[in-house]
Enzyme design. Structure first.
Site, mmCIF file in Angstrom:
data_model
loop_
_atom_site.group_PDB
_atom_site.id
_atom_site.type_symbol
_atom_site.label_atom_id
_atom_site.label_comp_id
_atom_site.label_asym_id
_atom_site.label_seq_id
_atom_site.Cartn_x
_atom_site.Cartn_y
_atom_site.Cartn_z
ATOM 1 N N ASP A 143 0.823 -1.215 0.000
ATOM 2 C CA ASP A 143 0.000 0.000 0.000
ATOM 3 C C ASP A 143 0.860 1.269 0.000
ATOM 4 O OD1 ASP A 143 -2.326 -1.461 0.076
ATOM 5 O OD2 ASP A 143 -2.864 -0.930 2.134
ATOM 6 N N ARG A 193 -1.164 -0.725 -8.667
ATOM 7 C CA ARG A 193 -2.495 -0.230 -8.331
ATOM 8 C C ARG A 193 -2.454 1.295 -8.353
ATOM 9 N NH1 ARG A 193 -3.862 -1.247 -2.382
ATOM 10 N NH2 ARG A 193 -4.116 -3.400 -3.052
HETATM 11 P P1 FAD Z 1 -13.659 9.904 -5.668
HETATM 12 O O1 FAD Z 1 -13.762 11.006 -6.647
HETATM 13 O O2 FAD Z 1 -13.140 10.213 -4.301
HETATM 14 O O3 FAD Z 1 -15.017 9.159 -5.525
HETATM 15 C C1 FAD Z 1 -15.840 8.831 -6.622
HETATM 16 C C2 FAD Z 1 -17.162 8.295 -6.110
HETATM 17 O O4 FAD Z 1 -16.936 7.067 -5.408
HETATM 18 C C3 FAD Z 1 -17.827 9.186 -5.078
HETATM 19 O O5 FAD Z 1 -18.622 10.166 -5.688
HETATM 20 C C4 FAD Z 1 -18.626 8.175 -4.281
HETATM 21 O O6 FAD Z 1 -19.787 7.800 -4.972
HETATM 22 C C5 FAD Z 1 -17.730 6.997 -4.240
HETATM 23 N N1 FAD Z 1 -16.854 7.060 -3.052
HETATM 24 C C6 FAD Z 1 -15.521 7.308 -3.021
HETATM 25 N N2 FAD Z 1 -15.046 7.239 -1.760
HETATM 26 C C7 FAD Z 1 -16.101 6.957 -0.978
HETATM 27 C C8 FAD Z 1 -16.268 6.758 0.420
HETATM 28 N N3 FAD Z 1 -15.253 6.832 1.262
HETATM 29 N N4 FAD Z 1 -17.501 6.466 0.885
HETATM 30 C C9 FAD Z 1 -18.545 6.373 0.062
HETATM 31 N N5 FAD Z 1 -18.462 6.555 -1.277
HETATM 32 C C10 FAD Z 1 -17.260 6.838 -1.796
HETATM 33 N N6 FAD Z 1 -5.155 5.436 -1.066
HETATM 34 C C11 FAD Z 1 -3.872 5.597 -0.657
HETATM 35 O O7 FAD Z 1 -3.438 6.719 -0.406
HETATM 36 N N7 FAD Z 1 -3.041 4.512 -0.541
HETATM 37 C C12 FAD Z 1 -3.459 3.251 -0.862
HETATM 38 O O8 FAD Z 1 -2.679 2.293 -0.752
HETATM 39 C C13 FAD Z 1 -4.802 3.061 -1.307
HETATM 40 N N8 FAD Z 1 -5.265 1.828 -1.635
HETATM 41 C C14 FAD Z 1 -6.502 1.728 -2.201
HETATM 42 C C15 FAD Z 1 -6.942 0.492 -2.665
HETATM 43 C C16 FAD Z 1 -8.153 0.371 -3.321
HETATM 44 C C17 FAD Z 1 -8.580 -0.960 -3.841
HETATM 45 C C18 FAD Z 1 -8.977 1.530 -3.494
HETATM 46 C C19 FAD Z 1 -10.280 1.433 -4.229
HETATM 47 C C20 FAD Z 1 -8.574 2.739 -3.005
HETATM 48 C C21 FAD Z 1 -7.353 2.865 -2.337
HETATM 49 N N9 FAD Z 1 -6.927 4.089 -1.835
HETATM 50 C C22 FAD Z 1 -5.633 4.209 -1.397
HETATM 51 C C23 FAD Z 1 -7.885 5.223 -1.678
HETATM 52 C C24 FAD Z 1 -7.857 6.157 -2.852
HETATM 53 O O9 FAD Z 1 -6.644 6.868 -2.880
HETATM 54 C C25 FAD Z 1 -9.022 7.175 -2.794
HETATM 55 O O10 FAD Z 1 -8.905 7.952 -1.638
HETATM 56 C C26 FAD Z 1 -10.402 6.552 -2.802
HETATM 57 O O11 FAD Z 1 -10.460 5.439 -3.632
HETATM 58 C C27 FAD Z 1 -11.445 7.571 -3.296
HETATM 59 O O12 FAD Z 1 -11.145 7.976 -4.604
HETATM 60 P P2 FAD Z 1 -11.987 7.517 -5.918
HETATM 61 O O13 FAD Z 1 -11.033 7.240 -6.995
HETATM 62 O O14 FAD Z 1 -12.890 6.413 -5.559
HETATM 63 O O15 FAD Z 1 -12.753 8.803 -6.404
#
Ligand code: FAD
Length: 315
Positions: A143, A193
């Site tokens: 991560d 990722r």
């Molecule tokens: P956004 O623009 O934030 O969200 C798009 C839409 O998704 C939103 O409108 C909503 O409908 C939905 N959504 C997003 N987040 C939420 C929430 N919390 N609750 C409810 N609905 C939500 N980040 C790191 O910094 N380090 C990592 O190692 C890491 N690993 C990850 C592994 C996976 C499999 C995933 C999916 C995410 C990971 N993340 C990690 C988190 C990532 O960086 C984002 O903060 C998170 O995925 C929200 O961004 P988004 O691309 O979904 O888009």
């Protein structure tokens, strides 16, 4: 959403560093209920049940034993032991249903920030986990945490990949450096990722607004899709999900040569819809140290915070 991004999000993440807020939150039943939406349980049994439910939905999984910012070597050893027990359970699942399993690890949980030889300790601990994972038929992805940890993490990942080329890592599109990192790891054929990034970062190192982050994400994704590695598109954003399919088609990448990834409890219907037409992996965290993880999920979406505060009001 702009006020949320510029003011509230950094405030939530900063306030969350207060020990008083942490301890109060951990004691409240309401917090527990909110936690259960994002974390299926504290124990190995809870996560094994969650894995089977998820596999029944047609998705694969990545399992994270919760923990970060470890302050003693004994704590880091405890984390390794928890992963070894998890991998033993996963090896039985692998025997029944091969090829669907991954674990995610955080190097700060393995000792990266310990004052002396932190990175060396974390690498040795990561090696024990990776060795057991390979024997169990389980992939490992490292991560991404805050920006101060990136150089050491990528060094450790390069070194692990020398012996275990399938070890993957996370690159965060909000960091200005990430396009270069994508170029390097795409050329090296790594499993990467790509996510937007979940920590509060200064504008000197990270793009300050959503539009710039989304644009950077798409530039990075193009590099990964065109490269020799295996792109893992970790996003719930409908625009990015659509763009990923288009980019894959544009560069002639087969559906089994990249995947979508989403977090446990977020956009579950979309997880099922995508699983019907491609490969989706769901990231499932478990364990008692859910606080940091919960705060990052609350900070991602205004509605989550409202939900949390309303529940708190009903206490
Ligand atoms: P956004 O623009 O934030 O969200 C798009 C839409 O998704 C939103 O409108 C909503 O409908 C939905 N959504 C997003 N987040 C939420 C929430 N919390 N609750 C409810 N609905 C939500 N980040 C790191 O910094 N380090 C990592 O190692 C890491 N690993 C990850 C592994 C996976 C499999 C995933 C999916 C995410 C990971 N993340 C990690 C988190 C990532 O960086 C984002 O903060 C998170 O995925 C929200 O961004 P988004 O691309 O979904 O888009």
């Amino acid at each position: 959403s702009t006020i949320f991004d510029s003011l509230l999000r950094p405030t939530i993440i900063a306030a969350a560093r207060s020990d008083r807020i942490k301890h109060t939150s951990e004691r409240l039943t309401v917090t527990r209920n909110v936690v259960r939406r994002f974390v299926p349980g504290d124990d190995l049994d809870d996560v094994v049940r969650a894995i089977w439910r998820q596999l029944d939905n047609g998705t694969s999984v990545s399992i994270d034993f919760l923990g970060e910012d470890t302050t003693t070597e004994a704590q880091a050893d405890g984390t390794v032991e928890a992963y070894l027990a998890l991998l033993e359970a996963m090896s039985a699942i692998h025997a029944a249903l091969p090829g669907q399993l991954e674990v995610s690890v955080k190097l700060t949980a393995l000792g990266q920030s310990l004052p002396e030889h932190g990175p060396k300790i974390a690498e040795a601990n990561a090696r024990r986990i990776v060795t057991a994972a390979y024997a169990a038929g389980v992939l490992v992805t490292v991560d991404a945490e805050d920006h101060t940890t990136v150089d050491q993490r990528l060094d450790i990942v390069r070194s692990l990949r020398g012996d275990f080329p399938e070890v993957g890592t996370v690159l965060q599109a909000y960091l200005r450096r990430t396009e270069d990192d994508c170029t390097e790891f795409a050329a090296a054929g790594a499993r990467i990722r790509l996510c937007k990034g979940a920590y509060a970062e200064p504008p000197s190192v990270a793009f300050p607004d959503r539009r710039l982050i989304d644009e950077a994400y798409l530039r990075c994704l193009r590099i990964l899709m065109k490269g020799n590695g295996y792109p893992m598109v970790a996003s719930h954003d409908p625009v990015i999900i659509e763009a990923a399919a288009l980019l894959a088609a544009e560069v002639g990448r087969e559906p089994d040569n990249w995947e979508h990834q989403m977090l446990y409890g977020i956009r579950t219907d979309e997880q099922r819809r995508l699983a019907a037409r491609g490969h989706v992996r769901v990231y499932i965290p478990y364990g008692q140290q859910w606080y940091g993880y919960l705060v990052r999920r609350l900070a991602e979406k205004p509605a989550n915070l409202t939900f949390f505060l309303r529940a708190l009001g009903r206490q």
